[in-house]
Motif scaffolding. Structure first.
Motif, PDB file in Angstrom:
ATOM      1  N   ALA A   1       9.699  16.155  33.154  1.00  0.00           N
ATOM      2  CA  ALA A   1      10.923  16.812  32.690  1.00  0.00           C
ATOM      3  C   ALA A   1      10.635  18.059  31.869  1.00  0.00           C
ATOM      4  N   ASP A   2       9.540  18.015  31.110  1.00  0.00           N
ATOM      5  CA  ASP A   2       9.271  19.132  30.184  1.00  0.00           C
ATOM      6  C   ASP A   2       8.120  20.001  30.665  1.00  0.00           C
ATOM      7  N   GLY A   3       7.828  19.895  31.905  1.00  0.00           N
ATOM      8  CA  GLY A   3       6.655  20.592  32.404  1.00  0.00           C
ATOM      9  C   GLY A   3       6.774  22.099  32.328  1.00  0.00           C
ATOM     10  N   ASN A   4       7.955  22.604  32.337  1.00  0.00           N
ATOM     11  CA  ASN A   4       8.123  24.049  32.342  1.00  0.00           C
ATOM     12  C   ASN A   4       8.334  24.623  30.939  1.00  0.00           C
ATOM     13  N   ASP A   5       8.407  23.744  29.926  1.00  0.00           N
ATOM     14  CA  ASP A   5       8.624  24.228  28.545  1.00  0.00           C
ATOM     15  C   ASP A   5       7.366  24.906  28.026  1.00  0.00           C
ATOM     16  N   THR A   6       7.601  25.799  27.120  1.00  0.00           N
ATOM     17  CA  THR A   6       6.485  26.478  26.477  1.00  0.00           C
ATOM     18  C   THR A   6       5.819  25.526  25.473  1.00  0.00           C
ATOM     19  N   PHE A   7       4.456  25.472  25.494  1.00  0.00           N
ATOM     20  CA  PHE A   7       3.708  24.578  24.589  1.00  0.00           C
ATOM     21  C   PHE A   7       3.804  25.089  23.168  1.00  0.00           C
ATOM     22  N   ASN A   8       4.388  24.288  22.283  1.00  0.00           N
ATOM     23  CA  ASN A   8       4.602  24.665  20.895  1.00  0.00           C
ATOM     24  C   ASN A   8       3.498  24.014  20.050  1.00  0.00           C
ATOM     25  N   ILE A   9       2.594  24.838  19.587  1.00  0.00           N
ATOM     26  CA  ILE A   9       1.451  24.332  18.813  1.00  0.00           C
ATOM     27  C   ILE A   9       1.934  23.656  17.542  1.00  0.00           C
ATOM     28  N   GLN A  10       2.897  24.133  16.942  1.00  0.00           N
ATOM     29  CA  GLN A  10       3.367  23.599  15.675  1.00  0.00           C
ATOM     30  C   GLN A  10       3.894  22.188  15.844  1.00  0.00           C
ATOM     31  N   THR A  11       4.766  22.021  16.824  1.00  0.00           N
ATOM     32  CA  THR A  11       5.404  20.720  16.985  1.00  0.00           C
ATOM     33  C   THR A  11       4.534  19.727  17.721  1.00  0.00           C
TER      34      THR A  11
ATOM     35  N   LEU B   1       4.032   6.204  14.242  1.00  0.00           N
ATOM     36  CA  LEU B   1       3.818   7.406  13.430  1.00  0.00           C
ATOM     37  C   LEU B   1       4.837   8.504  13.738  1.00  0.00           C
ATOM     38  N   ASP B   2       5.702   8.180  14.672  1.00  0.00           N
ATOM     39  CA  ASP B   2       6.761   9.160  15.006  1.00  0.00           C
ATOM     40  C   ASP B   2       6.163  10.445  15.529  1.00  0.00           C
ATOM     41  N   LEU B   3       5.197  10.362  16.377  1.00  0.00           N
ATOM     42  CA  LEU B   3       4.544  11.541  16.942  1.00  0.00           C
ATOM     43  C   LEU B   3       5.333  12.004  18.148  1.00  0.00           C
ATOM     44  N   LEU B   4       5.410  13.350  18.320  1.00  0.00           N
ATOM     45  CA  LEU B   4       6.168  13.957  19.407  1.00  0.00           C
ATOM     46  C   LEU B   4       5.384  13.870  20.695  1.00  0.00           C
ATOM     47  N   LYS B   5       6.068  13.383  21.768  1.00  0.00           N
ATOM     48  CA  LYS B   5       5.443  13.320  23.062  1.00  0.00           C
ATOM     49  C   LYS B   5       6.340  14.059  24.072  1.00  0.00           C
TER      50      LYS B   5
ATOM     51  N   MET C   1      11.726  14.783  29.359  1.00  0.00           N
ATOM     52  CA  MET C   1      12.439  14.794  28.075  1.00  0.00           C
ATOM     53  C   MET C   1      11.483  14.309  27.001  1.00  0.00           C
ATOM     54  N   ALA C   2      11.453  15.016  25.917  1.00  0.00           N
ATOM     55  CA  ALA C   2      10.541  14.673  24.823  1.00  0.00           C
ATOM     56  C   ALA C   2      10.956  13.363  24.166  1.00  0.00           C
TER      57      ALA C   2
END
Length: 346
Positions: free
Chosen positions: A17-27, A8-12, A1-2
């Motif tokens: 849990a998120d291993g199968n999600d598509t890597f979103n360059i933007q986020t 700095l409120d950076l997205l991790k 889970m992200a």
């Protein structure tokens, strides 16, 4: 889970849990980098407003490094190089100090030994101030004596040194006997103990050979001077006289002469007179001075009456009537011409 970072409120993303999600360059990249860049920019701007003062002895701050070892600055910070230089100098100074301390202890021991030798109590545990005070209390030598002034084998001190050696020769007691007039005795240079004597001993020195009234070496002379005077009066005619003077007061006086009875015969006539101080005898004079027919106190000739007379030239008194013989005299003839000579003795 992200999830987000707290600052700095950076997205991790959670790898599980998120291993199968598509890597979103933007986020996942761009948005995170933008947040980081914004945060850095903000910090940069804030740092522009920050002012750090120089450090002081009482406040922290910025300091400048220095390798100098001879600086007295209180605003510079020493580098390791400066610290090492100071350390090396301290080690050398400690070595020198140790040597000086050792030498000081040795000198102190010598000073203590010198004080003890002079009967002054002292120990190396005492301070230099105490030892110096004891040395100052010692009476220092004075005077100007030299080795030549002090007996050999002895020592002395003067204003320039102690325990100096004497060089004066020890002459002890010198004795000598002088037996001749003008004789000298050379007294050697050096110390004399006072018991030596110079004795004068002249053979045959006696009162009877020293002039009366003269003291020679403590002996008062009793010898009366024996003076002699003789004068030729030449021929004196009958009933005439001549004056003459004896240069001293005589004790005995003789007058003698030869008179002519005729052209062939000669008669010797004597006249003798005595001072009352004369202690000899008439006969002794007669035995010594018999040169003619008679030695007479009357002036008689060989068979006739008186011919020669002697008298005082001052009052014409015959010297036979005087107790002393005067120096001013007259000699004359009663009745004959004669060639007369006068002799006087004292």
């Amino acid at each position: 889970m992200a999830s987000k970072t707290p600052n700095l409120d950076l997205l991790k993303k959670d790898p599980v849990a998120d291993g199968n999600d598509t890597f979103n360059i933007q986020t996942m990249l761009n948005e995170n980098w933008d947040k980081i860049d914004a945060a850095v920019g903000k910090v940069r701007e804030e740092l522009k407003e920050v002012h750090v003062p120089s450090a002081t002895l009482t406040e922290p701050g910025i300091v400048q490094l220095s390798s100098a070892t001879n600086s007295s600055s209180e605003a510079l910070a020493a580098t390791p190089k400066a610290v090492k230089s100071a350390y090396d100098a301290a080690v050398a100074a400690q070595s020198t100090a140790n040597q000086a301390f050792q030498a000081g202890n040795e000198r102190k021991a010598e000073v203590v030994a010198a004080l003890v030798a002079k009967g002054i109590p002292a120990t190396t545990a005492e301070s230099w101030d105490t030892l110096i005070a004891k040395m100052a209390a010692i009476i220092r030598a004075s005077g100007n004596a030299t080795g030549a002034d002090v007996l050999e084998g002895r020592t002395f001190s003067n204003a320039i040194g102690n325990n100096l050696a004497g060089a004066m020769l020890n002459q002890g007691a010198q004795n000598a006997t002088l037996t001749n007039q003008g004789q000298q005795y050379n007294i050697g240079q050096g110390y004399h103990n006072g018991s030596g004597k110079i004795t004068v001993s002249i053979d045959n020195l006696a009162a009877e050979i020293i002039k009366d009234g003269i003291n020679v070496g403590g002996i008062l002379g009793t010898l009366k001077p024996k003076l002699y005077y003789e004068i030729s009066m030449g021929y004196i005619g009958p009933d005439s006289y001549r004056d003459f003077t004896i240069p001293f007061v005589p004790q005995v006086i003789f007058a003698y002469g030869d008179a002519r009875w005729n052209s062939r015969d000669r008669v010797y006539t004597w006249y003798a007179a005595f001072n009352s101080r004369y202690t000899g005898s008439y006969e002794s004079l007669k035995n010594v001075w018999t040169m003619g027919d008679y030695l007479s106190d009357t002036g008689s000739s060989g068979g006739g009456g008186p011919m020669i007379f002697l008298r005082s030239a001052i009052d014409n008194i015959s010297i036979n009537a005087l107790k002393t013989i005067p120096q001013a005299l007259q000699i004359g003839s009663h009745d004959r011409t004669f060639n007369c000579t006068v002799m006087a003795y004292a």
